[in-house]
Design a protein around this motif. Structure first.
Motif, PDB file in Angstrom:
ATOM      1  N   HIS A  36     -17.597  -4.233  35.101  1.00  0.00           N
ATOM      2  CA  HIS A  36     -18.080  -2.939  34.532  1.00  0.00           C
ATOM      3  C   HIS A  36     -17.989  -2.071  36.141  1.00  0.00           C
ATOM      4  O   HIS A  36     -17.419  -0.615  36.101  1.00  0.00           O
ATOM      5  N   LEU A  37     -17.685  -2.359  37.208  1.00  0.00           N
ATOM      6  CA  LEU A  37     -17.705  -1.363  37.836  1.00  0.00           C
ATOM      7  C   LEU A  37     -16.477  -0.587  38.017  1.00  0.00           C
ATOM      8  O   LEU A  37     -15.740   0.445  38.330  1.00  0.00           O
ATOM      9  N   TYR A  38     -15.251  -1.909  38.112  1.00  0.00           N
ATOM     10  CA  TYR A  38     -13.988  -1.534  38.357  1.00  0.00           C
ATOM     11  C   TYR A  38     -13.726  -0.635  36.984  1.00  0.00           C
ATOM     12  O   TYR A  38     -12.753   0.033  37.543  1.00  0.00           O
ATOM     13  N   GLN A  39     -14.086  -1.407  35.665  1.00  0.00           N
ATOM     14  CA  GLN A  39     -14.152  -0.364  34.573  1.00  0.00           C
ATOM     15  C   GLN A  39     -14.189   1.497  34.932  1.00  0.00           C
ATOM     16  O   GLN A  39     -13.526   2.475  34.193  1.00  0.00           O
ATOM     17  N   THR A  40     -15.595   1.244  35.361  1.00  0.00           N
ATOM     18  CA  THR A  40     -16.437   3.098  35.113  1.00  0.00           C
ATOM     19  C   THR A  40     -15.426   3.433  36.635  1.00  0.00           C
ATOM     20  O   THR A  40     -15.413   4.550  36.544  1.00  0.00           O
ATOM     21  N   GLY A  41     -15.128   2.604  37.551  1.00  0.00           N
ATOM     22  CA  GLY A  41     -14.465   3.715  39.553  1.00  0.00           C
ATOM     23  C   GLY A  41     -15.305   4.321  39.668  1.00  0.00           C
ATOM     24  O   GLY A  41     -15.137   5.214  40.343  1.00  0.00           O
ATOM     25  N   GLU A  42     -16.757   3.395  39.635  1.00  0.00           N
ATOM     26  CA  GLU A  42     -18.184   5.339  40.482  1.00  0.00           C
ATOM     27  C   GLU A  42     -19.496   3.827  40.368  1.00  0.00           C
ATOM     28  O   GLU A  42     -19.483   2.977  40.121  1.00  0.00           O
ATOM     29  N   ALA A  48     -28.598   0.880  35.976  1.00  0.00           N
ATOM     30  CA  ALA A  48     -27.317   1.150  34.663  1.00  0.00           C
ATOM     31  C   ALA A  48     -26.663  -0.372  34.633  1.00  0.00           C
ATOM     32  O   ALA A  48     -26.138  -0.106  33.030  1.00  0.00           O
ATOM     33  N   ILE A  49     -26.561  -0.994  35.027  1.00  0.00           N
ATOM     34  CA  ILE A  49     -25.799  -2.553  34.938  1.00  0.00           C
ATOM     35  C   ILE A  49     -26.329  -3.488  33.990  1.00  0.00           C
ATOM     36  O   ILE A  49     -25.043  -3.474  33.153  1.00  0.00           O
ATOM     37  N   ALA A  50     -27.116  -2.848  34.152  1.00  0.00           N
ATOM     38  CA  ALA A  50     -28.312  -4.126  33.754  1.00  0.00           C
ATOM     39  C   ALA A  50     -27.859  -3.864  32.095  1.00  0.00           C
ATOM     40  O   ALA A  50     -27.911  -4.101  30.811  1.00  0.00           O
ATOM     41  N   LYS A  51     -27.783  -2.427  31.643  1.00  0.00           N
ATOM     42  CA  LYS A  51     -28.097  -2.055  30.221  1.00  0.00           C
ATOM     43  C   LYS A  51     -26.737  -1.344  29.617  1.00  0.00           C
ATOM     44  O   LYS A  51     -26.225  -2.367  28.367  1.00  0.00           O
ATOM     45  N   ALA A  52     -25.442  -1.845  30.857  1.00  0.00           N
ATOM     46  CA  ALA A  52     -24.236  -1.666  30.597  1.00  0.00           C
ATOM     47  C   ALA A  52     -24.207  -3.088  29.975  1.00  0.00           C
ATOM     48  O   ALA A  52     -23.252  -3.584  28.480  1.00  0.00           O
ATOM     49  N   VAL A  53     -24.058  -3.981  30.524  1.00  0.00           N
ATOM     50  CA  VAL A  53     -23.039  -5.291  30.483  1.00  0.00           C
ATOM     51  C   VAL A  53     -24.839  -6.415  29.748  1.00  0.00           C
ATOM     52  O   VAL A  53     -24.374  -7.927  28.754  1.00  0.00           O
ATOM     53  N   ARG A  75     -23.779  -2.081  49.785  1.00  0.00           N
ATOM     54  CA  ARG A  75     -25.028  -1.096  49.101  1.00  0.00           C
ATOM     55  C   ARG A  75     -25.001  -0.478  49.699  1.00  0.00           C
ATOM     56  O   ARG A  75     -25.285   0.139  50.929  1.00  0.00           O
ATOM     57  N   ARG A  76     -25.075   1.179  49.351  1.00  0.00           N
ATOM     58  CA  ARG A  76     -24.834   2.183  50.516  1.00  0.00           C
ATOM     59  C   ARG A  76     -26.010   3.393  50.217  1.00  0.00           C
ATOM     60  O   ARG A  76     -27.667   2.419  49.923  1.00  0.00           O
ATOM     61  N   GLY A  77     -26.254   4.082  50.504  1.00  0.00           N
ATOM     62  CA  GLY A  77     -27.835   4.525  51.235  1.00  0.00           C
ATOM     63  C   GLY A  77     -28.645   4.428  50.463  1.00  0.00           C
ATOM     64  O   GLY A  77     -29.741   5.353  50.566  1.00  0.00           O
ATOM     65  N   ASP A  78     -27.872   5.329  49.180  1.00  0.00           N
ATOM     66  CA  ASP A  78     -28.465   5.761  47.880  1.00  0.00           C
ATOM     67  C   ASP A  78     -29.402   5.228  47.225  1.00  0.00           C
ATOM     68  O   ASP A  78     -29.509   5.033  46.421  1.00  0.00           O
ATOM     69  N   GLY A  79     -28.889   3.691  47.517  1.00  0.00           N
ATOM     70  CA  GLY A  79     -29.085   2.480  46.601  1.00  0.00           C
ATOM     71  C   GLY A  79     -27.763   1.897  45.379  1.00  0.00           C
ATOM     72  O   GLY A  79     -28.283   0.383  44.915  1.00  0.00           O
ATOM     73  N   LEU A  80     -27.301   2.461  45.040  1.00  0.00           N
ATOM     74  CA  LEU A  80     -25.824   2.417  44.872  1.00  0.00           C
ATOM     75  C   LEU A  80     -24.934   1.729  44.993  1.00  0.00           C
ATOM     76  O   LEU A  80     -24.982   0.854  46.049  1.00  0.00           O
ATOM     77  N   VAL A  81     -24.549   0.496  44.030  1.00  0.00           N
ATOM     78  CA  VAL A  81     -23.831  -0.766  44.777  1.00  0.00           C
ATOM     79  C   VAL A  81     -22.419  -0.248  43.987  1.00  0.00           C
ATOM     80  O   VAL A  81     -21.775   0.482  43.440  1.00  0.00           O
ATOM     81  N   TRP A  82     -21.326  -1.136  44.632  1.00  0.00           N
ATOM     82  CA  TRP A  82     -19.897  -0.317  44.920  1.00  0.00           C
ATOM     83  C   TRP A  82     -19.345  -1.721  45.428  1.00  0.00           C
ATOM     84  O   TRP A  82     -19.981  -2.915  46.431  1.00  0.00           O
ATOM     85  N   LEU A  83     -18.106  -2.141  44.972  1.00  0.00           N
ATOM     86  CA  LEU A  83     -17.331  -3.246  45.399  1.00  0.00           C
ATOM     87  C   LEU A  83     -16.647  -3.454  46.796  1.00  0.00           C
ATOM     88  O   LEU A  83     -16.929  -2.216  47.098  1.00  0.00           O
ATOM     89  N   GLY A  84     -17.055  -4.097  47.675  1.00  0.00           N
ATOM     90  CA  GLY A  84     -16.961  -4.963  49.089  1.00  0.00           C
ATOM     91  C   GLY A  84     -15.781  -5.100  48.811  1.00  0.00           C
ATOM     92  O   GLY A  84     -14.931  -5.440  48.835  1.00  0.00           O
ATOM     93  N   PRO A  85     -16.260  -5.235  50.817  1.00  0.00           N
ATOM     94  CA  PRO A  85     -14.534  -5.344  51.775  1.00  0.00           C
ATOM     95  C   PRO A  85     -13.881  -6.453  51.211  1.00  0.00           C
ATOM     96  O   PRO A  85     -12.881  -6.978  51.631  1.00  0.00           O
ATOM     97  N   ARG A  86     -15.321  -8.067  50.957  1.00  0.00           N
ATOM     98  CA  ARG A  86     -14.268  -9.093  50.785  1.00  0.00           C
ATOM     99  C   ARG A  86     -12.774  -8.663  49.553  1.00  0.00           C
ATOM    100  O   ARG A  86     -11.927  -9.399  49.694  1.00  0.00           O
ATOM    101  N   LEU A  87     -13.348  -8.270  48.316  1.00  0.00           N
ATOM    102  CA  LEU A  87     -12.941  -7.749  47.808  1.00  0.00           C
ATOM    103  C   LEU A  87     -11.485  -7.529  47.838  1.00  0.00           C
ATOM    104  O   LEU A  87     -10.124  -8.140  47.316  1.00  0.00           O
ATOM    105  N   TYR A  88     -11.794  -6.760  48.776  1.00  0.00           N
ATOM    106  CA  TYR A  88     -10.565  -5.774  49.072  1.00  0.00           C
ATOM    107  C   TYR A  88      -9.077  -6.741  49.856  1.00  0.00           C
ATOM    108  O   TYR A  88      -7.910  -6.312  49.686  1.00  0.00           O
TER     109      TYR A  88
END
Length: 271
Positions: A36-42, A48-53, A75-88
């Motif tokens: 979901h994060l990969y496809q939306t790109g943000e 929002a993730i729970a609703k989407a999946v 996890r960012r300061g605003d509570g949103l999550v994004w792809l992590g460094p391990r994936l990179y």
């Protein structure tokens, strides 16, 4: 009294065909979150993730926490999550293992030095074009698309080439479901017209788009085809609009020579 052995009843036809409920594993849920994060790109929040999946919020909370702990998400300061460094880091190792991308990247950098502009290697991800590798030009001109950027196929010169080898009906079907208006509103959206352009560009091994994705930005692309003749990727020059308008032959020849060089290095084209 004798006991009578009764035959075991056969299931009704409808019961036999009734689908069984399947439990979604934790691994599947984790992949759904990452996809979901990969496809939306943000970045996104748990709700929002729970609703989407289509998963319970409590389940998503737990899995996200586990992925954050393992650096697969951040996890960012605003509570949103994004792809992590391990994936990179996984991605870097995977990219190094690809002979194609290694050979293509060498040619990409050579072309960038020769032509003095930004050069990209792009591939197809379903109904999108994705930037696989990129070499920035030496000047002040910078493009918005970075490695990993995904845009609809109809927006770019590379996107049209990536399905140019397919039959016309298949190209029309792809564009019918995926073509979208671009930010500049200059990208074509008519599926039949796009299919015709894709076929012609593939035959010429050259596709040029001017200001279809970004204002005053142009792209000159050529297909990289495997031994079967299918376009597996493209190499493209991204440059200011006025330069390609002034000298399309220069950039067209340079990018076609580069794509043929990659094909020869990989044994997909006779020397």
């Amino acid at each position: 009294m004798k006991s009578v052995q009764r035959p075991i009843a056969e299931p009704e036809a409808d019961d036999a065909k009734a689908p069984r409920r399947s439990r979604v594993s934790g691994m599947d849920r984790a992949l759904q979150i990452l996809d979901h994060l990969y496809q939306t790109g943000e970045p996104a929040g748990s709700y929002a993730i729970a609703k989407a999946v289509g998963a319970p919020l409590s389940t998503i909370y737990v899995i996200i926490d586990e992925l954050v702990e393992r650096d697969l998400l951040s996890r960012r300061g605003d509570g949103l999550v994004w792809l992590g460094p391990r994936l990179y880091h996984y991605g870097l190792v995977y990219a190094r293992s690809l002979d194609f991308l290694g050979e293509a990247s060498h040619v990409m950098h050579e072309l960038g030095r020769q032509i003095g502009e930004t050069v990209q290697i792009c591939g197809r991800d379903g109904d999108h074009m994705v930037v696989l590798a990129m070499a920035d030009g030496p000047g002040h001109f910078r493009v918005m698309s970075e490695v990993g950027t995904r845009v609809p196929l109809n927006w770019t010169a590379s996107g049209r080439l990536l399905i140019g080898h397919l039959p016309d009906a298949e190209r029309v079907a792809i564009f019918s479901r995926s073509a979208k208006a671009s930010p500049t509103e200059k990208a074509k959206t008519d599926a039949a017209a796009l299919s015709e352009l894709a076929g012609e560009a593939f035959e010429k091994r050259l596709s040029i788009q001017i200001s279809e994705t970004d204002f005053l930005v142009s792209c000159v692309a050529s297909p990289i085809c495997d031994e079967s003749g299918a376009c597996v990727a493209t190499i493209s020059i991204v440059l200011p609009e006025h330069k390609v308008v002034a000298n399309p032959e220069l950039y067209g020849k340079a990018v076609r020579d580069a794509s043929e060089s990659i094909e020869r290095k990989l044994g997909w084209r006779e020397r």
